[in-house]
Each structure stands twice: as structure tokens, then as C-alpha cells.
Motif scaffolding. Structure first.
Motif, short mmCIF file in Angstrom:
data_model
loop_
_atom_site.label_atom_id
_atom_site.label_comp_id
_atom_site.label_asym_id
_atom_site.label_seq_id
_atom_site.Cartn_x
_atom_site.Cartn_y
_atom_site.Cartn_z
N PRO A 260 -9.88 -6.72 11.65
CA PRO A 260 -10.08 -7.06 10.24
C PRO A 260 -8.83 -6.90 9.37
O PRO A 260 -8.81 -7.38 8.25
CB PRO A 260 -11.20 -6.12 9.79
CG PRO A 260 -11.39 -5.14 10.87
CD PRO A 260 -10.78 -5.67 12.11
N ARG B 84 -11.05 -3.20 -6.82
CA ARG B 84 -11.43 -3.59 -5.46
C ARG B 84 -12.12 -2.43 -4.75
O ARG B 84 -13.17 -2.59 -4.15
CB ARG B 84 -10.17 -4.00 -4.70
CG ARG B 84 -10.38 -4.21 -3.21
CD ARG B 84 -9.05 -4.15 -2.46
NE ARG B 84 -8.50 -2.81 -2.48
CZ ARG B 84 -7.22 -2.52 -2.25
NH1 ARG B 84 -6.36 -3.48 -2.03
NH2 ARG B 84 -6.81 -1.27 -2.28
N GLY C 177 -7.24 -9.83 -1.47
CA GLY C 177 -6.68 -8.56 -1.02
C GLY C 177 -6.52 -7.55 -2.14
O GLY C 177 -6.78 -6.37 -1.95
N SER D 211 0.82 -1.20 0.00
CA SER D 211 0.00 0.00 0.00
C SER D 211 0.86 1.26 0.00
O SER D 211 0.41 2.32 -0.39
CB SER D 211 -0.93 0.00 1.21
OG SER D 211 -0.17 -0.06 2.38
N ASN E 49 -6.41 -3.05 -7.69
CA ASN E 49 -6.73 -2.34 -6.45
C ASN E 49 -7.87 -1.37 -6.67
O ASN E 49 -8.76 -1.23 -5.83
CB ASN E 49 -5.52 -1.54 -5.94
CG ASN E 49 -4.36 -2.44 -5.55
OD1 ASN E 49 -3.25 -1.99 -5.41
ND2 ASN E 49 -4.64 -3.72 -5.38
N GLY F 143 -10.35 -7.72 -4.32
CA GLY F 143 -11.60 -7.70 -3.57
C GLY F 143 -12.55 -8.83 -3.91
O GLY F 143 -13.75 -8.71 -3.75
N SER G 8 -4.26 -6.75 3.34
CA SER G 8 -3.96 -5.43 2.79
C SER G 8 -2.46 -5.22 2.60
O SER G 8 -2.05 -4.18 2.12
CB SER G 8 -4.54 -4.35 3.69
OG SER G 8 -4.00 -4.49 4.98
N TYR H 45 -6.52 -14.53 5.35
CA TYR H 45 -7.19 -13.44 6.07
C TYR H 45 -6.55 -13.18 7.43
O TYR H 45 -6.36 -12.03 7.82
CB TYR H 45 -8.69 -13.76 6.25
CG TYR H 45 -9.45 -12.56 6.71
CD1 TYR H 45 -9.88 -11.61 5.79
CD2 TYR H 45 -9.71 -12.34 8.04
CE1 TYR H 45 -10.55 -10.48 6.19
CE2 TYR H 45 -10.38 -11.20 8.47
CZ TYR H 45 -10.81 -10.28 7.53
OH TYR H 45 -11.46 -9.16 7.94
#
Ligand SMILES: Nc1ncnc2c1ncn2[C@@H]1O[C@H](COP(=O)(O)OP(=O)(O)O)[C@@H](O)[C@H]1O
Ligand SMILES: [Mg+2]
Lengths: 433, 315, 251
Positions: free
Chosen positions: A319, A212, A66, A7, A209, A69, A277, A272
Motif C-alpha cells: 500500500p 488527513r 496523499g 514525512s 496532513n 486524504g 506518502s 498510488y
């Protein structure tokens, strides 16, 4: 390894960034090469093969979950097809005397996964969101049912097996010894991880991304979200196939359960929990998952239950998964509030552990009464012995849970306050959270 | 042959009605709350096991009354204390949560009742043949299942067409984005709808348990079937879910009772023909293909009619 | 000359409700066209019809002389039309930098490339920097878009819209919810960014509209009741009656 944080944008033409990139991946390569000299036992090398396969599989899954989405319930189908094609290839090569060495077999698995994804992906990715998830589950059920019918290829309930040492040698290696298999797996883990990381930095990766985040807006900057999802799906299939082939090489067999729902569930859990992310999240998750599934079963017979509960708690309270949660602490670190937050964690940990302990005690006692009712009531879980038939056990469990819950609520409020204060300071100084 | 057709048709419709008891709750919750409840079949299984346990202690009729209520309350609690907060993290998180929940339910059932089927029986008072078709006796318990399913179906229809909550549900089916503007007690409506949907699934479990096997793996394969039903029927269409339920119920029941294969039609595969895989396809019976049919149907519908049979919104 | 946008006898119904009725609109190349009208008149719906977000129930939309109604939004975008949204519609979990880069990608001919690194795309990155400087967000480039303050999100919304270099730009209430000063700044920005391009804009502030537009269309209840130069619109009795009210015209 902060460079693996997808990111954070790598600034344009900053030479340091490029250097850090090569340094990080170079270090990974060195670590992978040195591993067998540090952990010499065959069992730890076998464990690594498991972990490595799980890492590629989880990373491939994160291309969907990720990056794009897409929540798929049937990712194991592409893993499994890779495994089966690998096994058949490994059987055909010696049979026809083909000059293909073992290290190339994962490529066959990858191509198989890719081709299947090309076939099934077009309809599956027409819609995103919930409908995609439902279709992925339908395709998975279809695949398992078909696998049980087409026994010539899938070998029915027993699956099919192979012998990896029968393939032509590769510079003198026959891949009998575990360490040779280790290097094969390590090589493919490195190449696949690097390729998937590179993918996140390409135009397609970026647009994934964007799809997503906002599939609608993507259409107004010229992209067809269906094609973007489809391409992501194909890449995920390719790398899942490579992972499946590596598993087939390690185990020298493939079975219809490789396509099945337990395998798909495992990759959802590990990806997960690791964190979707961040690029490295699924790597952490895969290691964590394999480690827990190998070690927890020594401590308790119902580790799957604990694992499911852990997953639910992560979805509910963290999350971001392990990776995202760790990364969240960059902000308090910058504003200087991290110390206080860690202190509040330490305080909250005490009642929380009491709550967990009481809960585990209660569960293990119930398990004793329902599953092992005729055995000795003095049982042992997580290394602690207790008497499951004594009312004292129930009282202790109840008290631990009650005190843990009510005190825990108070202490967690302290955590929330510490975070709120850090956030206030951050927004005053204009530091993004 | 006629006997087989009639019996299969009866069983197929019955199975379809049971599926609809589950699919209706699933599709209404999906339209109103935007949550696709992966654990829906898990609650059906809980219904069956609670039904088994309660009928062991107090008798079947108490189980029929209490199990759906208890499971429905559990469902309402899940909505109120977990799903509502997760809603903020988006649909993927909600779906993941219910996925984890389904997994945990299965584990809990395995721990409490074991992996083997439990001996769950209907009430002795219904243990007699209701009527016979040719040589087959049709058990009165199945007639009772019919009655319950149809009664629930009619009751649902009345509630949805006549009551205020029913109007809200209807509106949400066609215009899901409108639900947010329904006023301050919308949270209560959500909890109620979720709880009732779960309760209906549990009721299906209680009455189906004695006929179908009550076992810890009964949910896992069912949820995919339910997804097929609501996609094939058309998202947000109760009528579509009804038709698709019956369709799947009938297809499944008929297919299982047929063991024709290509080999029985055209004779054995000639030894000169290519064998690999062809042999499998040649000899597989329709009964063996039965589990595939719903998913093949799903893919067919998605290609030919993406909005489903009765859908108004494109899936 | 071929007009940039031509709307021919378009109708749009939602269910039984006719929202757009026999809409005709002609916007020349290089024109600055404002669409005004009360809330619920169908201005956003008109934009949705032009940009491909919705398909007309009947009638045609032409872009540079080619029929585009019925095409998906990305096809229309590739033919040179870009739009902004009344409600901010950015890539919320990505940085400002990546938001604009994604908006530049297709126009730079990158398509779905998965064999090039974004960091090596000089052209894309330079265009992105220019856009960021234009919308005054260069200093905020590493902030996650969803965390920007409202006015900056609106600026980013405009940046994403113009980034691809489309010839036809349509902006749906770009200054909605802004203060006086923010509105002025945003309008200056819009003027500068859309020079030499065709601009269609929905705007409520009459001063802004009359200061900016070459031509104005007035949309009421899904119908265009008047279309003309600012002076014509100012003096049109139907407009006075139906929409503006005497005071607004005097002002
Ligand atoms: N997707 C839709 N479905 C039903 N009605 C809609 C839809 N979109 C817009 N409308 C209705 O169309 C009318 C015009 O809306 P809109 O174009 O947003 O008006 P404006 O932008 O001029 O304020 C409103 O009455 C609105 O309720
Ligand atoms: Mg509008």
C-alpha cells in the motif's frame, strides 16, 4: 533526492538541511536543462513532454490523496478545463493580436482549473472520505455530459484544435521545434513541482496532513477541516489546470476525453502506484505509468488488464506504492538486516516469476482464442513465441502457476521472517520503523 | 400523449426497480462493512455476461438460476480473501481496491466477449406481447422482469424484518459503529451479506441484459448513477434507496422520451442575440440533458438536504 | 466575576435516552475543578457538550460569559478552550514534532497560511520545543506518533491540548490506563502546565482528585448530585451513599 521525503521533518535552523534542499532542486534544474543534449531525438523530447505533464498532474492529485486524504474520482475535470481554456486562449491571442507569449498560457489553464475548483469545491469538500469520493465522481459525470452539450466551447466529440506557433514569439522562439516545447514544459514542471513541494512545508500543508490523519482532532486545535480540505482542493485544481494546459500545448488540441474518467483513472493509478506518502512518489508513478503505457502495448494487446491487476496487487500487498516500499527499507538498512532481506527477495523472486509467467501465458492464450481466434496460433507475447493451440501450452502454464504458487508461499514466508527479525532488532534498539 | 406517459411510467418504474436491486446491495454493504464497492456495477455486468453465456449453453432459465449464484460466490470470495485484509489499511485503500477491481472486470469482459454488444435474448417462451396500451404492445418479458424485481423486493423485506441476519443488517444501517460488537461470527455475516449483495446485482444483470444492451461499457456509467441514488436516498436508508431508485428511473425514462428544447418553446434564437454557448443551451433537447439530471439532483440535494431524502446520518 | 465555564440547565438525549439531565455547573477562572462519577455517568458527554463536539438538546453552555453551545469545536477552541480525549486522539501518521506544531499553529496566528515556510516560523518552533521539553518527549520528536508507547501517547495528548495556550483546559481521564508511577508523573506535569489556567479534569483516582482539585462535582446518571470543596464532598452524605462508599471516604 531524500530531501523530497515530506514525512521526514526538516530540523529547525539546521543549515545543512537548507543546503541539501537547494542542492537537490538545483540538481533537478541542471538535469532538466541538460536533458535535450543527452536525448536529442524529437520522440524522446515528446515523450518527456508527456511525462512532465503527467508528473504535474500526479503531484497535483497527491495534494488531495496523499496530503489531505481525499480520494477523488474526478480530478481530470480540472485538468481538462485547463486544457480547453489554454486552447481557446491560444486561438484568441493571434485573433485579437494580444501580446501574450506561449509560456504564459499554462497560467491561464491553471487559473481556469482554480476557478472551477473554487466553484465545485465548497460542496465537494464538506465531507471527507467516501462521500467526497462519490461526489467527485458525480461532478465528473456532470462535467463530461455538459462538455458534450456545450459544443461551442468543447467542440463536441472532435474537440478543438489550435496552433501554438501563431502566438507572438518569445525571444525569437516560436515553439515549432520540439526542443523549444520541451523547455517550456520543463520550466513549468520545475516551477510547479517546486511550488507543490513548498506547499507541503507551509502551515496549510501541515494542517492538510493533520486533517488527513484525524479530521476530528484538528477541530480542537482551532482549524476548520472543511476549509482546509477546500483550500487543498483549490490548489489541486490550480496545478491540474497547469498540467492540462501543458498537454494542450503539446498536442495543440483538447478533447472532452481530457475531462473524462479514463484520465481520472490514470492519475489515480500512477499516483498510488508511485506512492502517496512521499512527495517524490507520484513523480515516480507518473514516469512508470507513461513508460508502461507506451512500452507495454508493444508486447501485449491486453496491457490494460495487466496494469489493472498490478494496481490491485499494489493496493493489496504494497500500500505504500513504489516510493513507500523503497523507503520502508531504511529501517532494515539501519539495523543491518537489509542484506538478508534482499537475499530472501532473490529467492522468492524465482517462484513468483514462474507464477507470473504461467499466468501471463494462460491469459495470452485465452486472449488468442477469444480476440484473435482466426489468426495463426503461433503467437508471441513479451518476446516469447508459443503455440496457443497446443495442449502443451496449457500444461506448461498450469504447472508454472501451481509450482510458482506453492513454492512461492514457502519462500515468501522467509521474507516475512527476515522482516520480523529486523523489526525485533529495531524495537530493541529503539529505532523507529 | 397519454400513451407515452403510461408506457414511460411503466418503463421508468421497471428501470427504477432494477436500479434498486443494485442500490440495495450497495447501500447495505456500505453501512455494514464500511466499504463503498466501486465494482458493484461491474458485478452487474458480469451477471449480464454470465447470463448471456449460460443461456447460450443451457437456456435462459438456467442462466437466471446459476449466474447470480456464481457471481455471488465470486463476490463472497473477494470479500473473504481480499477486502477483509485491506480493511486494516483504511477506507481509502478499500475504495481504491474496488476501483481497480471494476477496471479489471471491464478489461476481462472486453477480452472474453469483445467490445461490441452481444446478442443476449430473453427466453422464447416469453416472446409474446402481454397486453397492449393503445397501439403499443407491452412485452411479456418486461412483465416477467417486474415480477422478479417485486418478488425479490418482497423477499428482501421479509428477510430484513424477520430474520436474525436481517436484524443485524437493520442495526448496522442505523448504528454502523455497533457492528463490530456483534460477536465472533461477524466475519461470516459480512461475507454472506457481501455475496448476496453482489448476487442481487448479478441477478439485475441477468434480467436486464436482454432489454438493455449487454456490452462491456455498461458498468462504467452505472456506478456513478448508483452513488447518486444512495446519497440522494440518504446513506444507510433502504427506503431512501428505494424511493431514489424509482425517482431516477422515472426521470431518466421520461427525459429520454421528450425532445422539447428552449427553441421549441420560444422559437429559434434570434440572430441578434449572443450566440456563443447560448446557442447550445437554446437548442439542446431534454433527451440530451437526461444524463445530467441525476447529477444535478445530487448537487441540489447536497446543498439543500445533506443527509439525503430519508437519511438519518448526515452524509 | 464572570465564570470561565457556565453550564445552564443542559439536557442531552441520544434518541430517546436522556444521558444528561438538567446539568448546572459553574467553574471560576483559575479554578481546578474535578468531575468524578461512575463509568457511564456522562462525564465524557459533558466534556463533549462543553467543547462543542456535541450540541445540547436544550440549555446553554457559556465560556467566559459568552454562549458557545451550538458553535463548532474550532470556534470554541479559538475562544480559549482546549480539551483532551479519554481515548488517545493524536495525528497518528505525523511525527511528534509535527503533532505539537499543528497544535500551536492557530494560536500563533498562522491560520491557513500557504505562503510561509514552517521552518521559518521561529515563534511556532520555539513554542513547540518548549512543549516537547515540558512533556518530556524532546528526544522522541522524530518518531511517528502512532508508533509511540501508550504512556508517551498520553503525554503527547496532553501536550497537544495545552500547546495552543488556551486559558481553559479540560482533560478527560488523562491518566487512564497508567501505572501508579506514570500517574504521579502525569499529574505533576498537568499541575505545572495548567498553572494560572482554569482546569477541569475527569479523574478516577481519589487521592489524585482530593490532592489536586479546588472544587469537585459528582456526576451520577447524568445529574450533578453534589458540587463543592473537597472537604464538603468528603462529608456529603449523598455522595457517600451514591458513589464513594464508606471506605473511600475513610481512606
Ligand atoms: N454518541 C452516543 N450515542 C449514544 N449513546 C451515547 C453516546 N455517547 C455516549 N453515550 C452513552 O452515554 C452514557 C454516558 O457516557 P459517557 O459520557 O462516556 O460516560 P463517562 O465518561 O461518565 O464514563 C453511556 O451510557 C453511553 O453509552
Ligand atoms: Mg468517559
Amino acid at each position: 533526492m531524500t530531501e523530497l521525503v515530506s514525512s521526514a521533518p526538516m530540523s529547525r535552523a539546521v543549515p545543512g538541511a537548507r543546503l541539501r534542499f537547494y542542492a537537490a532542486w538545483g540538481m533537478v534544474a541542471v538535469l532538466l536543462a541538460a536533458f535535450p543534449s543527452i536525448f536529442t531525438s524529437a520522440s524522446s523530447l515528446t515523450t518527456f513532454s508527456l511525462v512532465g505533464t503527467a508528473i504535474i498532474f500526479a503531484l497535483s492529485y497527491n495534494i488531495l490523496l496523499g496530503q489531505t486524504g481525499l480520494l477523488s474520482f474526478g480530478h481530470a475535470v480540472y485538468y481538462g478545463i485547463g486544457a480547453f481554456f489554454a486552447v481557446h486562449t491560444m486561438n484568441l491571442i493571434p485573433q485579437y493580436g494580444l501580446p501574450v507569449p506561449l509560456p504564459l498560457v499554462p497560467l491561464i489553464g491553471g487559473v481556469a482549473g482554480l476557478l472551477l475548483a473554487i466553484l465545485t469545491g465548497w460542496i465537494s469538500t464538506r465531507r471527507a472520505g467516501t462521500v467526497f469520493s462519490m461526489i467527485s465522481l458525480g461532478v465528473a459525470e456532470l462535467a463530461v455530459a455538459l462538455a458534450l452539450i456545450l459544443t461551442d466551447f468543447f467542440g463536441g466529440e472532435d474537440g478543438i484544435s489550435t496552433n501554438r506557433t501563431k502566438l507572438p514569439a518569445w525571444f525569437g522562439w516560436h515553439f515549432g521545434p520540439q526542443v523549444q516545447v520541451y523547455y517550456l514544459v520543463a520550466f513549468w514542471v520545475f516551477v510547479s513541482a517546486l511550488a507543490m513541494y513548498a506547499l507541503t512545508r507551509t502551515p496549510l500543508g501541515k494542517i492538510c496532513n493533520a486533517v488527513r490523519d484525524n479530521p476530528e482532532r484538528v477541530q480542537f486545535v482551532g482549524y476548520d477541516p472543511h476549509i482546509v480540505r477546500y483550500l487543498a482542493f483549490c490548489f489541486a485544481g490550480l496545478f491540474a489546470g497547469i498540467a492540462g494546459a501543458l498537454a494542450a500545448i503539446s498536442f495543440e488540441s483538447a478533447n472532452f476525453t481530457d475531462l473524462g474518467w479514463v484520465k481520472s483513472g490514470a492519475v489515480i493509478f500512477s499516483t498510488y502506484i508511485g506512492g502517496t506518502s512521499i512527495f517524490a512518489g507520484p513523480i515516480v508513478g507518473a514516469i512508470f505509468f507513461v513508460y508502461l503505457s507506451l512500452s507495454l502495448s508493444d508486447y501485449t494487446s491486453v496491457w490494460q488488464l495487466y496494469f489493472g491487476l498490478l494496481f490491485i496487487l499494489v493496493v493489496r500487498y504494497a500500500p505504500g506504492g513504489i516510493g513507500g516500499t523503497l523507503l520502508m527499507h531504511r529501517m532494515p538498512f539501519r539495523v543491518g538486516g537489509l542484506g538478508r532481506i534482499l537475499r530472501t527477495y532473490a529467492i522468492a523472486a524465482v517462484p513468483t516469476l514462474m507464477l507470473v509467467g504461467g499466468f501471463v501465458l494462460a491469459v495470452e492464450t485465452i486472449v488468442h482464442h477469444t480476440v484473435n481466434a482466426n489468426e495463426d496460433p503461433r503467437i508471441k507475447a513479451f518476446g516469447v513465441s508459443f503455440d496457443a493451440s497446443s495442449p502443451m501450452t496449457w500444461i506448461v502454464a498450469g504447472l508454472l502457476m501451481l509450482i510458482g504458487y506453492f513454492v512461492g508461499r514457502l519462500t515468501w514466508r522467509g521474507v516475512t521472517r527476515a522482516w520480523d527479525d529486523a523489526r525485533t532488532i529495531a524495537s530493541e534498539r529503539g529505532i523507529p520503523s | 400523449m397519454l400513451e407515452l406517459v403510461i408506457i414511460s411510467a411503466l418503463n421508468g418504474v421497471l428501470y427504477g426497480l432494477l436500479l434498486f436491486l443494485m442500490a440495495s446491495g450497495l447501500t447495505v454493504v456500505f453501512s455494514m462493512l464500511g466499504v463503498l464497492n466501486f465494482a458493484h456495477a461491474g458485478f452487474y455486468m458480469l451477471g449480464a455476461f454470465f447470463g448471456f453465456q449460460i443461456s447460450k449453453w443451457f437456456g435462459f432459465w438456467w442462466a437466471l438460476l446459476l449466474a447470480p449464484i456464481i457471481v455471488g460466490l465470486i463476490g463472497a470470495a473477494v470479500e473473504r480473501f481480499a477486502l477483509r485484509d485491506i480493511h486494516r489499511s483504511g477506507h481509502v485503500a478499500e475504495l481504491l481496491f474496488t476501483f481497480g477491481l471494476a477496471y479489471v472486470i471491464e478489461e476481462v469482459v472486453q477480452i472474453v466477449w469483445g467490445k461490441d454488444p452481444v446478442d443476449y435474448r430473453g427466453p422464447p417462451s416469453l416472446d409474446f406481447p402481454a397486453f397492449s396500451i393503445f397501439s403499443t404492445n407491452y412485452p411479456s418479458y418486461k412483465v416477467f422482469m417486474f415480477a422478479i424485481s417485486v418478488a425479490i423486493f418482497v423477499a428482501l423485506l421479509i428477510v430484513i424484518k424477520r430474520s436474525r441476519i436481517g436484524l443485524v443488517v437493520q442495526a448496522s444501517l442505523t448504528h454502523p459503529q455497533m457492528v463490530a460488537h456483534l460477536g465472533h461470527n461477524v466475519g461470516l455475516v459480512f461475507t454472506l451479506v457481501f455475496g448476496v449483495g453482489i448476487g442481487l446485482a448479478a441477478l439485475a444483470g441477468v434480467i436486464a441484459g436482454p432489454i438493455l444492451q449487454t456490452q462491456s461499457n455498461m458498468a462504467a456509467s452505472l456506478i456513478a448513477l448508483l452513488f447518486v441514488i444512495i446519497v440522494v436516498g440518504g446513506l444507510g436508508s433502504l427506503a431512501g434507496a428505494f424511493v431514489a431508485s424509482l425517482l431516477i428511473g422515472l426521470i431518466q425514462t421520461f427525459a429520454v422520451s421528450l425532445d422539447g428544447s428552449l427553441a421549441s418553446l420560444f422559437g429559434p434564437l434570434s440572430p441578434d442575440a449572443p450566440q456563443f454557448l447560448i446557442r447550445n443551451i437554446w437548442t439542446v433537447t431534454i433527451a440530451q440533458v437526461a444524463p445530467i439530471i441525476p447529477y444535478a439532483l445530487l448537487i441540489l440535494v447536497l446543498i439543500l438536504r445533506p443527509m439525503g431524502l430519508f437519511g438519518t446520518r448526515e452524509t | 466575576m464572570i465564570p470561565a465555564i457556565e453550564v445552564r440547565a443542559v439536557n442531552k438525549s441520544f434518541g430517546n435516552v436522556e444521558i444528561i439531565r438538567n446539568l448546572n455547573l459553574r467553574i471560576e477562572k483559575g479554578e481546578r475543578h474535578a468531575v468524578i462519577g461512575p463509568n457511564g455517568a456522562g462525564k465524557s458527554t459533558t466534556f463533549n457538550l462543553i467543547s462543542g463536539y456535541l450540541a445540547p438538546t436544550s440549555g446553554d453552555v457559556l465560556l467566559n460569559g459568552q454562549v458557545v453551545s451550538g458553535l463548532p469545536p474550532f470556534e470554541i477552541n479559538r475562544r480559549g478552550l482546549s480539551r483532551s480525549f479519554q481515548l488517545t486522539n493524536v495525528f497518528a501518521r505525523m511525527t511528534v514534532w509535527d503533532n505539537v506544531r499543528c497544535a500551536v499553529l492557530w494560536a500563533s496566528g498562522q491560520r491557513y497560511a500557504f505562503w510561509k515556510s514552517m521552518d521559518d516560523l521561529q515563534d511556532v518552533n520555539e513554542r513547540t520545543i518548549r512543549i516537547l521539553e515540558d512533556i518530556h518527549l524532546a528526544a522522541r520528536r522524530d518518531v511517528i506518533a502512532g508508533l509511540l508507547p501508550y504512556a508517551e501517547q498520553r503525554a503527547l495528548e496532553i501536550g497537544i491540548t495545552v500547546a495552543g495556550g488556551s486559558d481553559v483546559i479540560i482533560l478527560d481521564e488523562p491518566t487512564a490506563g497508567m501505572s501508579r508511577a506514570e500517574t504521579d508523573r502525569a499529574m505533576a506535569l498537568i499541575k505545572r502546565l495548567t498553572e494560572e489556567r482554569t482546569l477541569v479534569i475527569v479523574e478516577h483516582d481519589m487521592n489524585v482528585v482530593f490532592g489536586l482539585a479546588d472544587r469537585i462535582s459528582v456526576l451520577v446518571y447524568g445529574e450533578i448530585i453534589a458540587s463543592g470543596t473537597p472537604a464538603e464532598i468528603r462529608n456529603d452524605p449523598r455522595v457517600k451513599e451514591a458513589y464513594l462508599g464508606q471506605e473511600a471516604v475513610d481512606a
